[in-house]
Design an enzyme around this catalytic site. Structure first.
Site, mmCIF file in Angstrom:
data_model
loop_
_atom_site.group_PDB
_atom_site.id
_atom_site.type_symbol
_atom_site.label_atom_id
_atom_site.label_comp_id
_atom_site.label_asym_id
_atom_site.label_seq_id
_atom_site.Cartn_x
_atom_site.Cartn_y
_atom_site.Cartn_z
ATOM 1 N N CYS A 272 0.756 -1.017 0.048
ATOM 2 C CA CYS A 272 0.152 0.401 0.028
ATOM 3 C C CYS A 272 0.795 1.651 0.087
ATOM 4 O O CYS A 272 0.836 2.391 0.685
ATOM 5 C CB CYS A 272 -0.872 -0.162 1.099
ATOM 6 S SG CYS A 272 -2.382 -1.363 1.281
ATOM 7 N N ALA A 273 1.576 1.314 -1.304
ATOM 8 C CA ALA A 273 2.730 2.505 -1.215
ATOM 9 C C ALA A 273 2.590 3.651 -0.948
ATOM 10 O O ALA A 273 3.155 4.835 -0.718
ATOM 11 C CB ALA A 273 3.504 1.363 -2.506
ATOM 12 N N ALA A 274 1.297 4.710 -1.775
ATOM 13 C CA ALA A 274 0.475 5.622 -1.832
ATOM 14 C C ALA A 274 1.176 6.439 -0.775
ATOM 15 O O ALA A 274 -0.187 5.578 0.542
ATOM 16 C CB ALA A 274 0.210 5.820 -2.518
ATOM 17 N N PRO A 275 1.462 7.684 -0.392
ATOM 18 C CA PRO A 275 2.872 8.598 -1.212
ATOM 19 C C PRO A 275 3.745 7.817 -1.398
ATOM 20 O O PRO A 275 3.987 9.235 -2.186
ATOM 21 C CB PRO A 275 1.863 9.551 -0.189
ATOM 22 C CG PRO A 275 2.666 9.433 0.869
ATOM 23 C CD PRO A 275 1.300 8.001 1.062
ATOM 24 N N LYS A 278 7.874 5.320 2.478
ATOM 25 C CA LYS A 278 8.266 4.436 3.223
ATOM 26 C C LYS A 278 9.199 3.018 1.858
ATOM 27 O O LYS A 278 10.038 2.759 1.820
ATOM 28 C CB LYS A 278 7.015 3.437 3.801
ATOM 29 C CG LYS A 278 6.487 4.347 5.422
ATOM 30 C CD LYS A 278 5.853 2.430 5.512
ATOM 31 C CE LYS A 278 4.972 3.584 6.830
ATOM 32 N NZ LYS A 278 4.134 4.948 6.569
ATOM 33 N N ASP A 294 -0.074 0.124 -5.131
ATOM 34 C CA ASP A 294 -1.258 0.849 -4.734
ATOM 35 C C ASP A 294 -2.523 0.779 -5.382
ATOM 36 O O ASP A 294 -2.152 0.594 -6.950
ATOM 37 C CB ASP A 294 -1.002 2.188 -4.263
ATOM 38 C CG ASP A 294 -1.448 2.884 -3.293
ATOM 39 O OD1 ASP A 294 -0.993 2.662 -2.191
ATOM 40 O OD2 ASP A 294 -2.854 3.593 -3.582
ATOM 41 N N ASP A 320 -4.906 -3.825 -6.886
ATOM 42 C CA ASP A 320 -6.192 -4.297 -5.897
ATOM 43 C C ASP A 320 -4.850 -5.417 -4.940
ATOM 44 O O ASP A 320 -4.914 -6.454 -5.273
ATOM 45 C CB ASP A 320 -6.912 -4.398 -5.546
ATOM 46 C CG ASP A 320 -7.567 -4.723 -4.496
ATOM 47 O OD1 ASP A 320 -6.989 -5.592 -3.742
ATOM 48 O OD2 ASP A 320 -8.750 -4.559 -4.497
ATOM 49 N N ASP A 339 1.656 -1.624 4.856
ATOM 50 C CA ASP A 339 1.427 -0.440 6.329
ATOM 51 C C ASP A 339 -0.188 -0.362 5.542
ATOM 52 O O ASP A 339 -0.492 0.455 4.895
ATOM 53 C CB ASP A 339 1.794 0.559 5.191
ATOM 54 C CG ASP A 339 1.936 1.619 6.064
ATOM 55 O OD1 ASP A 339 1.185 2.186 7.552
ATOM 56 O OD2 ASP A 339 2.622 3.332 5.738
ATOM 57 N N CYS A 392 -1.126 3.379 11.676
ATOM 58 C CA CYS A 392 -0.538 4.451 12.294
ATOM 59 C C CYS A 392 -2.479 4.273 12.791
ATOM 60 O O CYS A 392 -3.283 5.464 13.454
ATOM 61 C CB CYS A 392 -0.405 5.288 11.585
ATOM 62 S SG CYS A 392 -2.107 5.814 10.061
#
Length: 451
Positions: A272-275, A278, A294, A320, A339, A392
Site C-alpha cells: 500500500c505504497a502511496a504516497p 516508506k 497501490d 489491488d 502499511d 498508524c
C-alpha cells in the site's frame, strides 16, 4: 392564485478591506468545507493557498486551519453557549469564521483587537454583512467571559478534549492508563522530522547545511537518519530539498525500515505504497528489487515524483493487493510491507481533521480490509521471508485483533518478538502511542513464514 415568490438575489460578496480580513475569509471558507463537506484539511489548505500572496499570511492561514480543526469540537460548543439559537445552515461560513476567530484568540493568542476587527470585516466580505455585529459581539463576549465559559466547556469530555465521544470511549477502553496523555498529545502540534537520504548525503552534512541557513535542527537519538526541526517551516525551501537530500517522515514511520531487515538483492513488496515515503526509505536502505503497489492509480503519480526527486527507482504498479492475479507475476517476495489502511487514530496531532471525519462505524470495515490484505499477501511471501504489518492506528481492533485472528488461522506464520523501543506490548506486536518519543502513534508486528 399567486405564483411562487421571487427568490431574493444572493448578497454579493465584497472584497476584504484589509489583508488580515482576507486571510480570515479564506480560512472560514476552507474550514466550512472541512467541517461540513468532509474535505481534508490538506486539500482545503492547498486550494486556498494560491489566493494568499504573502508568505506570512499563508503561514497564518495554515496555523488557523490546523488549530480551528483541532479545536472545532470545543469552540463550536462554545458558540452554542454564546448564542440563544444556532446559526442557520446558509451561514455556515460565518460559523466557521467564528471558530477561526476563537482559535486565533485562545490558541494562537493573537492580538484581540486585530482578530475581532478582521473577523468583522471578513463577515462582510463573505457576503454576510447582517452577521458582522454578531461576530463582533460574540468574540468580545468570549474575551470578557472566557474563564466562566472555559469552566463550562471543561465539564463536558467532548468539548474539554475536542475529541468525538466514540474516540474518547475507544481510547479509554484500549489504553485506560494512557488515555489522558493520548488525548492531550493529540492536541499539540506535531514536530517536523526529516529523514536523510543516505544515498545523497549524511545526517552530519545535512545538519551543517541547515545550521548554516539558520535552521534550528538536531539529530534524533533513536533513529539513525532522523533530524528534528525546532519549528515547522516550508520544507521545499530548506537546503537540500531540491536535490533529494531528505524527505519529511515522522520518526514512528521511520522505524518500519528497521523491522524489514533489508539486504541487497531481496525482492520486496510495498503493498500500500502511496504516497511513497516508506518505499523511498526501503530503497535508501538497500539495493532491492522493489514493487511499489497501490490501488489508487492517481496517488501513484506522487510516488513516482517522490522517488524521482530522491534519485530512486522502483517498479510502481497500480493494483489491488487483495487481487494478486491482476498484477502479481507469481515470483515470491523476500519481504512484504503491509502499511495497512486504517483509522489513522495515531496521527490526529498531525491531521486534526481526522477527529471531524472519522466515525466509530468505520473501524469494523477497516479491520475487515486489513484481514483480507493479510490473507491475500501471505501466499506471496517466500519461505523464511518476513511480513511487516504496520498501521498508524492505536485501536486494538485494527491491530491485535486482526493479527490474532490471522495467526490462529495460519499454520506457517509466527510472530517475531520486538524490542521495547517500539512501544508498549500489544498482542504479538508493539504500539507507540501519540507523542511518545516525540513521535506519532504507530503499531508494528513482524511475521515470519516458516514453511
Amino acid at each position: 392564485m399567486s405564483g411562487p415568490r421571487p427568490r431574493r438575489p444572493a448578497r454579493a460578496r465584497t472584497a476584504p478591506s484589509s489583508p488580515g480580513a482576507a486571510v480570515r475569509v479564506e480560512a472560514a471558507r476552507a474550514l466550512a468545507r472541512i467541517a461540513f463537506d468532509g474535505v481534508s484539511l490538506r486539500t482545503a489548505l492547498a486550494e486556498a493557498n494560491p489566493r494568499i500572496a504573502d508568505p506570512r499570511d499563508r503561514a497564518l492561514l495554515a496555523a488557523s486551519l490546523f488549530e480551528a480543526s483541532r479545536w472545532w469540537l470545543r469552540f463550536d460548543a462554545a458558540l452554542a453557549l454564546l448564542m440563544d439559537k444556532p446559526l442557520p445552515p446558509k451561514a455556515r461560513e460565518v460559523r466557521a469564521l467564528l471558530v477561526v476567530g476563537l482559535a486565533q484568540l485562545a490558541i494562537l493568542e493573537l492580538a484581540d483587537y486585530a482578530v475581532v476587527a478582521s473577523c468583522v470585516d471578513a463577515a462582510r466580505a463573505l457576503g454576510q454583512p447582517q452577521y458582522a455585529g454578531l461576530v463582533n459581539a460574540l468574540l468580545r463576549r468570549w474575551m470578557r467571559e472566557r474563564a466562566t465559559l472555559d469552566a463550562r466547556l471543561d465539564a463536558d469530555p467532548v468539548a474539554a478534549s475536542a475529541h468525538p465521544r466514540w474516540l474518547i470511549d475507544a481510547i479509554r477502553r484500549d489504553w485506560p492508563e494512557q488515555a489522558d496523555a493520548i488525548l492531550a498529545a493529540d492536541n499539540v502540534e506535531a514536530s517536523l522530522t526529516l529523514r536523510v537520504n543516505r544515498r545523497r548525503t549524511t545526517r552530519e552534512a545535512l545538519l551543517d547545511r541547515l545550521h548554516a541557513a539558520g535552521i534550528e535542527a538536531s539529530a534524533h537519538d533513536a533513529l539513525p537518519e532522523a533530524i528534528r526541526l525546532a519549528a515547522s517551516t516550508d520544507v521545499t525551501r530548506l537546503p537540500g530539498y531540491a536535490e533529494g537530500a531528505f524527505s519529511v517522515q515522522d520518526g514512528a514511520a521511520q522505524h518500519v525500515a528497521d523491522l524489514l531487515d533489508l539486504a541487497d538483492g531481496q525482492r520486496v513488496l510495498d503493498a500500500c505504497a502511496a504516497p511513497g515515503g516508506k518505499s523511498a526509505h526501503i530503497l535508501e536502505r538497500a539495493a532491492v528489487d522493489l514493487v511499489a503497489l497501490d490501488s489508487d492509480a492517481a496517488r501513484l503519480t506522487r510516488v513516482g515524483e517522490n522517488l524521482a526527486r530522491l534519485g530512486l527507482a522502483a517498479d510502481v504498479r497500480a493494483g489491488d493487493a487483495t487481487e494478486p492475479a491482476t498484477w502479481w507475476d507469481g515470483r515470491p517476495f523476500d519481504r512484504i510491507l503491509l502499511d495497512a489502511p486504517c483509522s489513522a487514530t495515531g496521527i490526529v496531532r498531525r491531521q486534526p481533521d481526522i477527529k471531524l471525519h472519522r466515525r466509530g462505524s468505520d473501524v469494523a470495515p477497516l479491520a475487515a480490509t486489513q484481514r483480507r490484505l493479510l490473507q491475500a499477501l501471505w501466499p506471496m511471501l517466500a519461505k523464511g521471508g518476513k511480513l511487516v504489518y504496520a498501521t498508524c492506528s492505536i485501536l486494538r481492533a485494527e491491530n491485535e485483533a486482526v493479527l490474532a485472528g490471522f495467526l490462529d488461522a495460519c499454520d506457517d506464520a509466527r510472530a517475531l518478538p520486538l524490542p521495547q523501543r517500539y512501544g508498549h506490548a500489544a498482542g504479538v506486536g508493539r504500539q507507540n502511542l501519540p507523542g511518545e518519543g516525540g513521535m506519532d502513534g504507530f503499531h508494528y508486528a513482524v511475521l515470519e513464514k516458516t514453511a
